[in-house]
Design a protein around this motif. Structure first.
Motif, PDB file in Angstrom:
ATOM      1  N   HIS A 115      -0.916   2.242  32.042  1.00  0.00           N
ATOM      2  CA  HIS A 115      -0.133   3.486  31.988  1.00  0.00           C
ATOM      3  C   HIS A 115       1.357   3.225  31.849  1.00  0.00           C
ATOM      4  O   HIS A 115       2.139   4.157  31.771  1.00  0.00           O
ATOM      5  CB  HIS A 115      -0.349   4.308  33.266  1.00  0.00           C
ATOM      6  CG  HIS A 115      -1.753   4.793  33.424  1.00  0.00           C
ATOM      7  ND1 HIS A 115      -2.144   5.649  34.417  1.00  0.00           N
ATOM      8  CD2 HIS A 115      -2.884   4.528  32.706  1.00  0.00           C
ATOM      9  CE1 HIS A 115      -3.441   5.886  34.333  1.00  0.00           C
ATOM     10  NE2 HIS A 115      -3.911   5.217  33.296  1.00  0.00           N
ATOM     11  N   LEU A 116       1.750   1.960  31.868  1.00  0.00           N
ATOM     12  CA  LEU A 116       3.184   1.649  31.838  1.00  0.00           C
ATOM     13  C   LEU A 116       3.803   2.084  30.519  1.00  0.00           C
ATOM     14  O   LEU A 116       3.184   1.999  29.466  1.00  0.00           O
ATOM     15  CB  LEU A 116       3.399   0.140  31.990  1.00  0.00           C
ATOM     16  CG  LEU A 116       3.209  -0.436  33.378  1.00  0.00           C
ATOM     17  CD1 LEU A 116       3.276  -1.958  33.331  1.00  0.00           C
ATOM     18  CD2 LEU A 116       4.264   0.116  34.339  1.00  0.00           C
ATOM     19  N   GLN A 117       5.054   2.544  30.624  1.00  0.00           N
ATOM     20  CA  GLN A 117       5.775   2.885  29.406  1.00  0.00           C
ATOM     21  C   GLN A 117       6.892   1.885  29.205  1.00  0.00           C
ATOM     22  O   GLN A 117       7.379   1.293  30.170  1.00  0.00           O
ATOM     23  CB  GLN A 117       6.359   4.275  29.555  1.00  0.00           C
ATOM     24  CG  GLN A 117       5.252   5.262  29.848  1.00  0.00           C
ATOM     25  CD  GLN A 117       5.664   6.680  29.587  1.00  0.00           C
ATOM     26  OE1 GLN A 117       6.838   6.993  29.563  1.00  0.00           O
ATOM     27  NE2 GLN A 117       4.675   7.528  29.389  1.00  0.00           N
ATOM     28  N   ASN A 118       7.290   1.731  27.974  1.00  0.00           N
ATOM     29  CA  ASN A 118       8.344   0.777  27.669  1.00  0.00           C
ATOM     30  C   ASN A 118       9.609   1.140  28.450  1.00  0.00           C
ATOM     31  O   ASN A 118      10.059   2.278  28.431  1.00  0.00           O
ATOM     32  CB  ASN A 118       8.629   0.812  26.163  1.00  0.00           C
ATOM     33  CG  ASN A 118       9.405  -0.414  25.723  1.00  0.00           C
ATOM     34  OD1 ASN A 118       9.410  -1.442  26.404  1.00  0.00           O
ATOM     35  ND2 ASN A 118      10.076  -0.307  24.587  1.00  0.00           N
ATOM     36  N   GLN A 135       9.947   1.268  31.669  1.00  0.00           N
ATOM     37  CA  GLN A 135       9.673   1.822  32.998  1.00  0.00           C
ATOM     38  C   GLN A 135       9.805   0.743  34.074  1.00  0.00           C
ATOM     39  O   GLN A 135       9.312  -0.378  33.908  1.00  0.00           O
ATOM     40  CB  GLN A 135       8.256   2.401  33.014  1.00  0.00           C
ATOM     41  CG  GLN A 135       7.912   3.106  34.316  1.00  0.00           C
ATOM     42  CD  GLN A 135       6.492   3.688  34.296  1.00  0.00           C
ATOM     43  OE1 GLN A 135       5.755   3.568  33.308  1.00  0.00           O
ATOM     44  NE2 GLN A 135       6.117   4.317  35.402  1.00  0.00           N
ATOM     45  N   GLU A 139      10.869  -4.338  35.229  1.00  0.00           N
ATOM     46  CA  GLU A 139      10.961  -3.405  34.115  1.00  0.00           C
ATOM     47  C   GLU A 139       9.962  -3.821  33.043  1.00  0.00           C
ATOM     48  O   GLU A 139      10.010  -4.950  32.555  1.00  0.00           O
ATOM     49  CB  GLU A 139      12.382  -3.420  33.557  1.00  0.00           C
ATOM     50  CG  GLU A 139      12.596  -2.386  32.482  1.00  0.00           C
ATOM     51  CD  GLU A 139      14.046  -2.316  32.025  1.00  0.00           C
ATOM     52  OE1 GLU A 139      14.959  -2.614  32.820  1.00  0.00           O
ATOM     53  OE2 GLU A 139      14.243  -1.975  30.843  1.00  0.00           O
ATOM     54  N   ARG A 172       8.300  -4.169  29.455  1.00  0.00           N
ATOM     55  CA  ARG A 172       8.791  -4.201  28.072  1.00  0.00           C
ATOM     56  C   ARG A 172       7.635  -4.540  27.159  1.00  0.00           C
ATOM     57  O   ARG A 172       6.832  -5.424  27.480  1.00  0.00           O
ATOM     58  CB  ARG A 172       9.845  -5.299  27.913  1.00  0.00           C
ATOM     59  CG  ARG A 172      11.168  -4.984  28.536  1.00  0.00           C
ATOM     60  CD  ARG A 172      12.042  -4.221  27.562  1.00  0.00           C
ATOM     61  NE  ARG A 172      13.175  -3.630  28.234  1.00  0.00           N
ATOM     62  CZ  ARG A 172      13.662  -2.426  27.929  1.00  0.00           C
ATOM     63  NH1 ARG A 172      13.109  -1.707  26.986  1.00  0.00           N
ATOM     64  NH2 ARG A 172      14.695  -1.953  28.575  1.00  0.00           N
ATOM     65  N   PHE A 173       7.564  -3.876  26.020  1.00  0.00           N
ATOM     66  CA  PHE A 173       6.556  -4.264  25.053  1.00  0.00           C
ATOM     67  C   PHE A 173       7.054  -5.472  24.278  1.00  0.00           C
ATOM     68  O   PHE A 173       8.003  -5.373  23.510  1.00  0.00           O
ATOM     69  CB  PHE A 173       6.227  -3.102  24.107  1.00  0.00           C
ATOM     70  CG  PHE A 173       5.506  -1.988  24.797  1.00  0.00           C
ATOM     71  CD1 PHE A 173       4.267  -2.213  25.370  1.00  0.00           C
ATOM     72  CD2 PHE A 173       6.065  -0.725  24.897  1.00  0.00           C
ATOM     73  CE1 PHE A 173       3.595  -1.189  26.029  1.00  0.00           C
ATOM     74  CE2 PHE A 173       5.398   0.299  25.557  1.00  0.00           C
ATOM     75  CZ  PHE A 173       4.167   0.068  26.123  1.00  0.00           C
ATOM     76  N   LEU A 210       2.473  -6.803  26.851  1.00  0.00           N
ATOM     77  CA  LEU A 210       3.375  -6.099  27.739  1.00  0.00           C
ATOM     78  C   LEU A 210       3.982  -7.172  28.657  1.00  0.00           C
ATOM     79  O   LEU A 210       3.280  -8.064  29.113  1.00  0.00           O
ATOM     80  CB  LEU A 210       2.523  -5.121  28.552  1.00  0.00           C
ATOM     81  CG  LEU A 210       3.212  -3.998  29.271  1.00  0.00           C
ATOM     82  CD1 LEU A 210       4.031  -3.154  28.316  1.00  0.00           C
ATOM     83  CD2 LEU A 210       2.141  -3.119  29.927  1.00  0.00           C
TER      84      LEU A 210
END
Ligand code: ADP
Ligand code: MG
Length: 701
Positions: free
Chosen positions: A58-61, A63, A121, A123-124, A129
């Motif tokens: 569920h992680l977003q770039n 976040q 944090e 990161r893609f 990820l």
């Protein structure tokens, strides 16, 4: 700590805390933390939510999040950069942790099959990820640690104090305050009015916020507990300034009485002798000043007016009111050149009125000085214009009724108060009028100058053409010089301004000397003059008067010409390396041109490379000539400390308030501060002590 338990926190040195030795206490002192109370008010800068696990999938770039997974693989890579990668996965996805600095034991801990919990944090990366250098913990499946119940506070810090250390220190203090109650200094009705939590609760909450608090609100200063402390801090500041004001206002001052309608007052005489009419703004401000001077309390008034708005004349008219009432008036300017120029303006205005004007500066020595001082002491000189030479012990006034200070940001509050002392005769103190060309937004003025009433001259005399401003790279210096030649051949005059190199006046003067040589060479046939801060006053005076007479075509100057100099025929200004200066300062410099009828130009000759942001900043000057707008931008970009001068105002020292972010609170703060001073003066005093003991010391000077 039992013996100490009843000692108030502000008397408890940080050395008395567990785990604090000399070296740590010195580091704390660097941050202004000397007592346990200072520590309690050392508030977090940011918060992190480590109270819940976010599924990897569920992680977003970008976040920042806490994740947990099983170690799948751990590898060291030595090709090129040293790198340790550790891949972990939960049921929803896979993430790679990357470490560029690590030890062998760190690597050994990261055994496949163990659980790893990371905060960092997301990161893609190219394939995976990633988190770079997350905070992490490693444990076995049967030893999963509990999640924290509170959000994680991140404190402002200095080298050698880790976040963990801060948390330990603060935990100790919070323990103390759970036994010893903190004094609530804000009135109950205020707390109720704004639904603010009480002090103890607010501090505990901000150091250890429950996870139900919104991270967003906390990060943007919107949490109620933060709002309460912001309010309290702004109030403390306000109270301290208002006390300075009350202190002055508690004295008597000479008042000028209302003149009868047919009385031809000195002010009327001066106004009729002028070749122009006052602007509406000047008339309004003069009226405001007259109202103040008719009181038998000292006036404390600030006039803000853009460069060229005609403040000097307003000063002259105010001076006449007091002179007519039988007092002497002193006007103080920050530089010799400016003092001299004011001296000349006043002499020419007051000649027809039979009022003697004295001019005193550092250059007056020996017999001449004694004579000037005698004319001041005997009361023969009614209007005295000078630099800070007026502070000197040897200068005493017979009956000083009004002190006018030009460009107050160049002086500190204590200098202002020192001149006030000069007139302190028989419990009377002089009125004070302060003039500044640094227009600052209203709310900031309410904070920085809370001891002063404010008048604004928001209008320029008619017939001024705005200065055309352009940004030019210094690759094109030759073209600019050519332009100067053309302008001067048409009878115009120009300034060439060299800016400060790393705060060094000596280097600035040197740069000006070099520029002067260079220009003399390329502008054969024109006369190039030089003026800088290291020259003797009489030298400067000669140069300035040659420039005024038109004997000098191009004046190379350091920023000493920043304030006040008035040469209407000068219509071109080149500012070298404008990126070194603040916008407000550039705006003031630019105000030296555009004083006559000819269209004026200002060239900002910037040095390449200039960042996009730097260029945008300078573009503000191209787009507007409104000093208030410029000041607002300047404030946004550089912060209040820079704009107003940190030392003078202490505005940069707020612990939690942010004068820009929180400006909408200031009018309310002002109301409640006045109320507190009236109704609970003791609490007001404690409040100041709590928040700004050193600033207060300063204001007492
Ligand atoms: P500042 O506000 O920057 O100190 P000054 O007092 O130096 O401005 O005024 C700039 C110039 O404008 C001076 O030459 C002054 O004589 C002139 N001046 C002042 N008031 C007026 C007016 N009402 N109309 C025309 N010129 C004025
Ligand atoms: Mg001026």
């Amino acid at each position: 700590m039992t013996a100490e338990q009843h000692k108030p926190l502000y008397e408890m040195s940080t050395l008395e805390l567990k785990g604090v030795g000399l070296s740590l206490s010195e580091k704390l002192a660097k941050l202004g933390i000397h007592t346990a109370q200072d520590l309690l008010f050392h508030l977090p800068l940011h918060y992190q939510d480590r109270t819940r696990l976010v599924p990897i999938g569920h992680l977003q770039n970008g976040q920042k999040a806490l994740i947990q997974g099983t170690i799948q693989q751990c590898e060291m890579n030595f090709s090129g950069k040293k790198l340790l990668t550790c891949s972990i996965s939960d049921a929803t996805g896979l993430l790679q942790c990357r470490f560029f600095h690590f030890t062998a034991s760190q690597k050994n801990q990261m055994a496949v099959g163990k659980l790893m919990r990371c905060f960092g944090e997301a990161r893609f990366g190219k394939i995976h990820l990633q988190m770079v250098h997350p905070d992490y913990q490693i444990f076995d499946e049967d030893q999963i640690p509990l999640l924290p119940q509170t959000l994680n506070a991140v404190y402002p810090t200095t080298e050698g104090i880790s976040q963990k250390r801060w948390q330990q220190l603060i935990a100790q203090i919070l323990d103390v305050i759970s036994h010893q109650s903190l004094e609530e200094l804000l009135p109950q009705k205020l707390l109720k009015h704004f639904s603010f939590p009480n002090l103890e609760h607010s501090l505990k909450m901000l150091h250890l916020p429950d996870c139900e608090h919104s991270l967003y609100a906390l990060e943007s200063g919107q949490n109620r507990a933060q709002q309460r402390l912001i309010f309290e801090e702004l109030m403390a500041h306000q109270v301290s300034m208002r006390r300075v004001r009350q202190n002055v206002k508690s004295h008597q001052a000479l008042c000028c009485y209302r003149q009868s309608a047919n009385h031809l007052s000195l002010t009327k005489q001066l106004i009729t002798s002028l070749p122009f009419q006052l602007t509406a703004a000047q008339t309004r401000v003069v009226k405001e000043i007259r109202q103040d001077l008719m009181q038998n309390q000292p006036m404390l008034r600030l006039i803000q007016g853009d460069v060229g708005s005609g403040k000097t004349l307003v000063a002259a008219l105010s001076a006449l009111m007091m002179i007519e009432a039988g007092a002497q008036v002193a006007l103080m300017a920050p530089t010799e050149i400016l003092a001299e120029q004011h001296g000349m303006s006043f002499k020419s205005w007051f000649k027809g009125l039979n009022i003697e004007v004295a001019w005193l500066s550092g250059q007056h020595k020996g017999k001449q000085r004694t004579e000037i001082e005698e004319s001041i002491a005997s009361g023969q000189a009614r209007m005295i214009v000078g630099t800070h030479a007026l502070f000197q012990k040897s200068v005493s006034f017979l009956e000083l009724g009004l002190v006018i200070i030009d460009e107050q940001h160049k002086f500190g509050v204590h200098q202002r108060l020192a001149l006030k002392e000069k007139g302190n005769v028989a419990n009377q103190v002089p009125h004070q009028l302060i003039m500044t060309a640094t227009p600052i937004p209203r709310t900031l003025a309410m904070t920085a100058y809370a001891d002063l009433d404010t008048s604004i001259i928001d209008e320029l005399p008619p017939g001024r053409t705005p200065v055309q401003t352009v940004l030019v790279s210094d690759h094109r210096r030759d073209e600019v010089i050519e332009r100067i030649r053309k302008g001067c051949q048409q009878g115009r005059q120009a300034y060439w301004v060299c800016t400060l190199i790393e705060e060094s006046e000596a280097l600035q003067c040197q740069a000006a000397e070099v520029a002067c040589e260079m220009l003399s060479e390329s502008l054969q046939g024109l006369s190039v003059g030089l003026i800088h801060g290291r020259m003797k006053a009489d030298q400067k005076e000669n140069i300035m008067s040659d420039f005024k007479k038109g004997d000098i075509d191009v004046l190379v100057a350091t920023t000493v010409i920043e304030v006040g100099v008035d040469v209407p025929n000068a219509s071109l200004m080149v500012i070298e390396n404008p990126e070194r200066l603040g916008l407000a300062q550039l705006h003031q410099l630019r105000g030296r041109v555009g004083r006559g009828i000819a269209e004026s130009h200002c060239v900002l000759l910037y040095h390449m490379p200039l960042s996009l942001k730097g260029k945008q900043r300078l573009s503000v000057l191209r787009e507007t000539s409104d000093g208030f707008k410029i000041a607002e931008k300047d404030l946004e970009i550089r912060g209040p400390g820079e704009v107003l001068g940190t030392r003078q105002t202490g505005l940069a020292n707020f612990k939690i308030a942010d004068i820009i972010r929180d400006q909408q609170l200031i009018p309310l703060v002002q109301e409640w501060a006045d109320l507190l001073l009236q109704e609970q003066p003791e609490a007001a005093e404690k409040l100041v002590k709590r928040w700004l003991w050193n600033a207060e010391q300063y204001a007492q000077v």
